[in-house]
Design a protein around this motif. Structure first.
Motif, PDB file in Angstrom:
ATOM      1  N   LEU A  46       0.822  -1.206   0.000  1.00 42.90           N
ATOM      2  CA  LEU A  46       0.000   0.000   0.000  1.00 42.90           C
ATOM      3  C   LEU A  46       0.859   1.260   0.000  1.00 42.90           C
ATOM      4  N   SER A  47       1.952   1.215   0.728  1.00 36.41           N
ATOM      5  CA  SER A  47       2.832   2.386   0.774  1.00 36.41           C
ATOM      6  C   SER A  47       3.633   2.551  -0.517  1.00 36.41           C
ATOM      7  N   ASN A  48       3.760   1.484  -1.299  1.00 36.10           N
ATOM      8  CA  ASN A  48       4.509   1.556  -2.555  1.00 36.10           C
ATOM      9  C   ASN A  48       3.644   1.911  -3.762  1.00 36.10           C
ATOM     10  N   LEU A  49       2.331   2.061  -3.569  1.00 34.21           N
ATOM     11  CA  LEU A  49       1.472   2.480  -4.680  1.00 34.21           C
ATOM     12  C   LEU A  49       1.828   3.911  -5.078  1.00 34.21           C
ATOM     13  N   PRO A  50       1.727   4.259  -6.365  1.00 31.77           N
ATOM     14  CA  PRO A  50       2.082   5.615  -6.794  1.00 31.77           C
ATOM     15  C   PRO A  50       1.133   6.661  -6.215  1.00 31.77           C
ATOM     16  N   LYS A  51       1.684   7.821  -5.908  1.00 30.73           N
ATOM     17  CA  LYS A  51       0.900   8.892  -5.293  1.00 30.73           C
ATOM     18  C   LYS A  51      -0.055   9.536  -6.299  1.00 30.73           C
ATOM     19  N   GLN A  52       0.231   9.436  -7.592  1.00 33.72           N
ATOM     20  CA  GLN A  52      -0.681   9.985  -8.597  1.00 33.72           C
ATOM     21  C   GLN A  52      -1.963   9.158  -8.699  1.00 33.72           C
ATOM     22  N   GLY A  53      -1.989   8.008  -8.086  1.00 29.22           N
ATOM     23  CA  GLY A  53      -3.171   7.162  -8.139  1.00 29.22           C
ATOM     24  C   GLY A  53      -4.171   7.449  -7.045  1.00 29.22           C
ATOM     25  N   SER A  54      -3.897   8.408  -6.171  1.00 30.80           N
ATOM     26  CA  SER A  54      -4.833   8.694  -5.090  1.00 30.80           C
ATOM     27  C   SER A  54      -5.919   9.653  -5.574  1.00 30.80           C
ATOM     28  N   LYS A  55      -7.036   9.656  -4.860  1.00 35.24           N
ATOM     29  CA  LYS A  55      -8.174  10.488  -5.252  1.00 35.24           C
ATOM     30  C   LYS A  55      -7.919  11.974  -5.036  1.00 35.24           C
ATOM     31  N   THR A  56      -6.949  12.307  -4.214  1.00 38.70           N
ATOM     32  CA  THR A  56      -6.688  13.718  -3.938  1.00 38.70           C
ATOM     33  C   THR A  56      -6.046  14.437  -5.116  1.00 38.70           C
ATOM     34  N   VAL A  57      -5.552  13.698  -6.093  1.00 35.58           N
ATOM     35  CA  VAL A  57      -4.949  14.306  -7.277  1.00 35.58           C
ATOM     36  C   VAL A  57      -6.030  14.922  -8.166  1.00 35.58           C
ATOM     37  N   LEU A  58      -7.219  14.342  -8.132  1.00 32.60           N
ATOM     38  CA  LEU A  58      -8.301  14.802  -8.995  1.00 32.60           C
ATOM     39  C   LEU A  58      -8.835  16.148  -8.526  1.00 32.60           C
ATOM     40  N   SER A  59      -9.167  16.995  -9.482  1.00 36.90           N
ATOM     41  CA  SER A  59      -9.797  18.272  -9.159  1.00 36.90           C
ATOM     42  C   SER A  59     -10.920  18.516 -10.157  1.00 36.90           C
ATOM     43  N   ASN A  60     -12.050  18.978  -9.639  1.00 37.22           N
ATOM     44  CA  ASN A  60     -13.198  19.270 -10.494  1.00 37.22           C
ATOM     45  C   ASN A  60     -13.000  20.620 -11.150  1.00 37.22           C
ATOM     46  N   ARG A  61     -13.329  20.676 -12.439  1.00 31.80           N
ATOM     47  CA  ARG A  61     -13.183  21.914 -13.205  1.00 31.80           C
ATOM     48  C   ARG A  61     -14.462  22.201 -13.977  1.00 31.80           C
ATOM     49  N   CYS A  62     -14.689  23.486 -14.207  1.00 26.88           N
ATOM     50  CA  CYS A  62     -15.834  23.915 -15.001  1.00 26.88           C
ATOM     51  C   CYS A  62     -15.645  23.461 -16.445  1.00 26.88           C
ATOM     52  N   VAL A  63     -16.736  23.056 -17.085  1.00 27.26           N
ATOM     53  CA  VAL A  63     -16.663  22.565 -18.454  1.00 27.26           C
ATOM     54  C   VAL A  63     -16.338  23.687 -19.433  1.00 27.26           C
ATOM     55  N   LYS A  64     -16.868  24.872 -19.177  1.00 27.05           N
ATOM     56  CA  LYS A  64     -16.674  25.977 -20.116  1.00 27.05           C
ATOM     57  C   LYS A  64     -15.436  26.809 -19.827  1.00 27.05           C
ATOM     58  N   THR A  65     -15.190  27.142 -18.560  1.00 26.77           N
ATOM     59  CA  THR A  65     -14.128  28.093 -18.255  1.00 26.77           C
ATOM     60  C   THR A  65     -12.870  27.459 -17.671  1.00 26.77           C
ATOM     61  N   ILE A  66     -12.868  26.172 -17.419  1.00 27.65           N
ATOM     62  CA  ILE A  66     -11.739  25.436 -16.833  1.00 27.65           C
ATOM     63  C   ILE A  66     -11.394  25.964 -15.441  1.00 27.65           C
ATOM     64  N   ASN A  67     -12.290  26.697 -14.822  1.00 28.77           N
ATOM     65  CA  ASN A  67     -12.039  27.261 -13.497  1.00 28.77           C
ATOM     66  C   ASN A  67     -12.329  26.202 -12.437  1.00 28.77           C
ATOM     67  N   LYS A  68     -11.447  26.039 -11.471  1.00 26.96           N
ATOM     68  CA  LYS A  68     -11.693  25.042 -10.434  1.00 26.96           C
ATOM     69  C   LYS A  68     -11.978  25.650  -9.071  1.00 26.96           C
ATOM     70  N   LYS A  69     -11.859  26.971  -8.958  1.00 28.67           N
ATOM     71  CA  LYS A  69     -12.077  27.589  -7.655  1.00 28.67           C
ATOM     72  C   LYS A  69     -13.557  27.755  -7.332  1.00 28.67           C
ATOM     73  N   THR A  70     -14.350  28.146  -8.298  1.00 27.01           N
ATOM     74  CA  THR A  70     -15.768  28.392  -8.042  1.00 27.01           C
ATOM     75  C   THR A  70     -16.626  27.299  -8.671  1.00 27.01           C
ATOM     76  N   PHE A  71     -16.221  26.070  -8.525  1.00 26.33           N
ATOM     77  CA  PHE A  71     -16.926  24.939  -9.128  1.00 26.33           C
ATOM     78  C   PHE A  71     -18.181  24.628  -8.333  1.00 26.33           C
ATOM     79  N   HIS A  72     -19.304  24.471  -9.032  1.00 24.28           N
ATOM     80  CA  HIS A  72     -20.573  24.138  -8.412  1.00 24.28           C
ATOM     81  C   HIS A  72     -20.696  22.621  -8.381  1.00 24.28           C
ATOM     82  N   LYS A  73     -20.886  22.022  -7.195  1.00 26.43           N
ATOM     83  CA  LYS A  73     -20.787  20.576  -7.077  1.00 26.43           C
ATOM     84  C   LYS A  73     -21.974  19.816  -7.659  1.00 26.43           C
TER      85      LYS A  73
END
Length: 99
Positions: A46-73
């Motif tokens: 488990l400790s040897n799994l790559p860190k890019q495979g964790s869910k925290t890498v993902l970020s939600n972005r707006c479809v039109k503006t690519i903005n991730k700060k004011t994303f509506h869930k």
């Protein structure tokens, strides 16, 4: 913009592939019915799994503006784009309320 979407798609695929491995190893490591060496080996893997495979890498972005700060869930739009769509009447059943 295309690079950000391509990177996001790539990250989501990687997370999806490693999600099952992470879940299984986590369950084995916390289950006290297994032998101590099996639990220890699962923790090590488990400790040897790559860190890019964790869910925290993902970020939600707006479809039109690519903005991730004011994303509506509830939608895939940012707050400003969502308000523009509501004001123009393109989203049915929604209207801007005033206080």
């Amino acid at each position: 913009m295309k690079k950000l979407f391509a990177k996001d798609i790539k990250n989501r695929k990687k997370v999806k592939q490693l999600e099952l491995d992470y879940f299984i190893l986590k369950q084995i490591s916390t289950n006290s019915n297994f032998i101590k060496t099996v639990r220890w080996n699962s923790l090590h893997k488990l400790s040897n799994l790559p860190k890019q495979g964790s869910k925290t890498v993902l970020s939600n972005r707006c479809v039109k503006t690519i903005n991730k700060k004011t994303f509506h869930k509830f939608t895939n739009f940012s707050r400003t784009v969502f308000l523009k769509l509501v004001k123009s009447g393109q989203i049915s059943g929604m209207r801007k309320s005033s206080w």
